[in-house]
Enzyme design. Sequence first.
Site, PDB file in Angstrom:
ATOM      1  N   TYR A   1      -1.470 -16.311  38.891  1.00 16.28           N
ATOM      2  CA  TYR A   1      -0.853 -15.387  39.848  1.00 16.28           C
ATOM      3  C   TYR A   1      -0.340 -14.126  39.154  1.00 16.28           C
ATOM      4  CZ  TYR A   1       2.190 -13.733  43.574  1.00 16.28           C
ATOM      5  OH  TYR A   1       2.775 -12.965  44.530  1.00 16.28           O
ATOM      6  N   VAL A   2       0.383 -14.303  38.049  1.00 14.73           N
ATOM      7  CA  VAL A   2       0.911 -13.152  37.314  1.00 14.73           C
ATOM      8  C   VAL A   2      -0.238 -12.311  36.751  1.00 14.73           C
ATOM      9  CG1 VAL A   2       2.224 -12.454  35.268  1.00 14.73           C
ATOM     10  CG2 VAL A   2       3.112 -14.243  36.771  1.00 14.73           C
TER      11      VAL A   2
ATOM     12  N   SER B   1     -17.691 -14.662  39.623  1.00 19.93           N
ATOM     13  CA  SER B   1     -16.310 -14.918  40.003  1.00 19.93           C
ATOM     14  C   SER B   1     -16.206 -14.837  41.523  1.00 19.93           C
ATOM     15  CB  SER B   1     -15.385 -13.885  39.353  1.00 19.93           C
ATOM     16  OG  SER B   1     -15.372 -14.032  37.948  1.00 19.93           O
TER      17      SER B   1
ATOM     18  N   LYS C   1     -10.308 -24.711  46.115  1.00 16.48           N
ATOM     19  CA  LYS C   1     -10.757 -24.021  44.903  1.00 16.48           C
ATOM     20  C   LYS C   1     -10.171 -24.757  43.696  1.00 16.48           C
ATOM     21  CE  LYS C   1     -10.932 -19.458  42.682  1.00 16.48           C
ATOM     22  NZ  LYS C   1     -10.429 -19.879  41.352  1.00 16.48           N
TER      23      LYS C   1
ATOM     24  N   ARG D   1     -20.258 -21.653  32.395  1.00 21.85           N
ATOM     25  CA  ARG D   1     -20.517 -20.448  33.180  1.00 21.85           C
ATOM     26  C   ARG D   1     -20.794 -19.251  32.281  1.00 21.85           C
ATOM     27  NH1 ARG D   1     -16.135 -17.687  37.125  1.00 21.85           N
ATOM     28  NH2 ARG D   1     -15.304 -17.003  35.129  1.00 21.85           N
TER      29      ARG D   1
ATOM     30  N   GLU E   1     -16.941 -27.968  38.749  1.00 16.95           N
ATOM     31  CA  GLU E   1     -15.893 -27.794  37.746  1.00 16.95           C
ATOM     32  C   GLU E   1     -15.622 -29.120  37.049  1.00 16.95           C
ATOM     33  OE1 GLU E   1     -13.294 -25.028  37.630  1.00 16.95           O
ATOM     34  OE2 GLU E   1     -14.189 -23.744  39.167  1.00 16.95           O
TER      35      GLU E   1
ATOM     36  N   LYS F   1      -5.543 -17.155  48.282  1.00 14.53           N
ATOM     37  CA  LYS F   1      -4.481 -17.702  47.438  1.00 14.53           C
ATOM     38  C   LYS F   1      -3.139 -17.416  48.089  1.00 14.53           C
ATOM     39  CE  LYS F   1      -6.850 -17.691  43.045  1.00 14.53           C
ATOM     40  NZ  LYS F   1      -6.642 -17.615  41.594  1.00 14.53           N
TER      41      LYS F   1
ATOM     42  N   CYS G   1       4.927  21.467  44.450  1.00 13.83           N
ATOM     43  CA  CYS G   1       4.213  20.552  43.548  1.00 13.83           C
ATOM     44  C   CYS G   1       5.052  20.314  42.293  1.00 13.83           C
ATOM     45  CB  CYS G   1       2.859  21.157  43.168  1.00 13.83           C
ATOM     46  SG  CYS G   1       1.969  20.199  41.913  1.00 13.83           S
TER      47      CYS G   1
ATOM     48  N   CYS H   1      -3.234  23.858  38.495  1.00 18.16           N
ATOM     49  CA  CYS H   1      -2.251  22.765  38.483  1.00 18.16           C
ATOM     50  C   CYS H   1      -2.454  21.894  37.250  1.00 18.16           C
ATOM     51  CB  CYS H   1      -2.384  21.923  39.751  1.00 18.16           C
ATOM     52  SG  CYS H   1      -1.206  20.553  39.828  1.00 18.16           S
TER      53      CYS H   1
END
Length: 654
Positions: free
Chosen positions: A66-67, A108, A146, A162, A193, A305, A393, A415
């Site tokens: 997750y991270v 993936s 999964k 894989r 898997e 997820k 700006c 710019c």
Amino acid sequence: MNQLNREQLQLLEKAGFAFQKITQEQVLAIVRGEVPVEDLDDTSLVECLTVANLLYRGGFPLVSDYVYDFIFLAELKKRRPDHPFLQKVEPEPVALAKTVPLPVRMLSTEKAYEFKSVQRWAERIRKAADGIGVDFPSLLFRATPKLDGFAAYDDGERLYTRGDGRRGTDISRVFARGLQVAEGGKRGLGPGEIVVRRSYFQKHLARVYDNSRNFQASLIREKDLDPLAAEAIRQKGAVFFPFVLLPDWRGVWRELSENFETVIGDLWNRLDFDIDGIVLEILDERLKESMGATRHHHRWQIAYKKNTETARVKVIAVTPQTSRSGRVNPVAEVEPTRLSGALIRRVTVHHYGMVREKGVGPGSVIELSRSGEVIPKIEKVLVTAEPQLPESCPSCNSNLIWDSDYLRCIDNMNCPAQITHSIGHFFKTLGNIDGFGPASINRLYQHGVRSVYSIYTLSAGEYEKMGFGPRQSENMVAQLQRSRTEKIEDWRFLAAFGVYRMGPGNCEKLLSMFPLEKIFSLTREDVASIKGFKEKTADAVVEGMQAIFPLFTQLYELGFNLAKTPVAGYEENKFLPLQGKIIVFTGAMQQGSRQEMEKQAKLLGAKPGKSVTGKTDILVTGQRVGPAKLNKAKDAGIKIMNEQEYLEMIRNME
């Protein structure tokens, strides 16, 4: 912890990885949230991603999945959605033996962390189904757990890792050691898997291994198994689980969308294995072939997820930042808040229209979450405040104009932010040059260097006069020379100029129809005739091409080593033996992937098709071909050839 452990360092060494831009101490500081990922330059961020991926896949994870997705990977997606790191299957850390071609590509899976993303995916499927005459309301969807294991492919004779999605290594030894197929299944059921049962791990392995992924990696090593691994295989605590044997839910989209949480919840706890999501896919083979895949994932499949973590934070200020396109983007500076393991200090607000309408300013309170592709995302404004809007700006002090919900600086010729970001975009997209990060580009700008071409014309002595060290100056010149001599794809070179709507994917698509030398003379009708380019896009592309033409010409004449994209049937005055033939490839090919065979067919003038129609000239069959296409081709009188017959035919043609 200020150092990686011994196992992690050994894994990185075996993978051939060496720290270059950052140190292992810095990596650990980054994953602890002490160094914000948004403060990293692209090279450091990719190096950190590489370390995290290698350790995760090698069984010694540094951060959670997750991270990795929502802190590191999402930061790269936000900055550079077309970065090469995002376009490939994450490789295994160590090649366990000589690599061999996989029977099929193992990609993936695209990820979704909210139902809205799944809905957008379903809408893409709806459009694709309409395009080939498939009835979307009756289309069957399949949902499966999964598995969080070690991906492999079993063809009945060999078991492959894989690898990089195209080539893997032979690990058939794990079956010789007694590994069983889950659910009493037979060999040869394709992708799956290697996993360890959750209950078995907790009872027998948790005291020795930090996590199940760490243990899974030990099952396939070449050396003799340690007793724990051998016992897990003997007791069927570790198995190979083919995807086709997974418990599933099947139904139409209406049923899935109306009962989404129930479907997900029922599948999430169905197995005694670690899972990290639910895979959703369509079952119609014709539609699968029509939708195809990117370099990274199949378009007909997505992994959902769960993501529920949120945080309420107070806004300190809203800071404007001018982008390469001239849009001035609002960034909310917030009180430091830890969310999903990272220390959040800044968050991008969608646009200044939102700042104005929702009341985002000093003192407002916002709710953040880790959802979608941006980290973090503002879910809602809980307490409003006086909106903080810039009058000019922040880069060049020019007046801003409203462009729908966006504030825009239109002084693109003067710019600093637009000029320096455009230069940075060129080098980042090229991807074969170091030493030209934001700090170097800003210094060059301060000394009057305003274009990429000017940078290429400078000598080492001129770099020194601008404050770069002698050795650094020589290296910069050498890097520039390398970027011209090292072969790169012509579509990547074109994408580096940053034409609106012309990312790497569209550039490759354009150059597959017209050679690079012809694209600046294309009309809007020419561009609009390409599949995927609408009239509005065509107008923007033609206008953008004219705008970059002077700079493109200057750089092109420097002699970049460009690998040309094969142009379907374009070569003038050249006999192409398959000119105009529509060829469909189906089944698993042995001499290369279907994508590779289609590419070769294009070079011979053919037009590869995805499905058999009345216009198809040849159907080329590999292994495990279903009867539907064969029967349709026979009924239509289409020529059918197996792979060997086809290869022999084109050898004789050439």
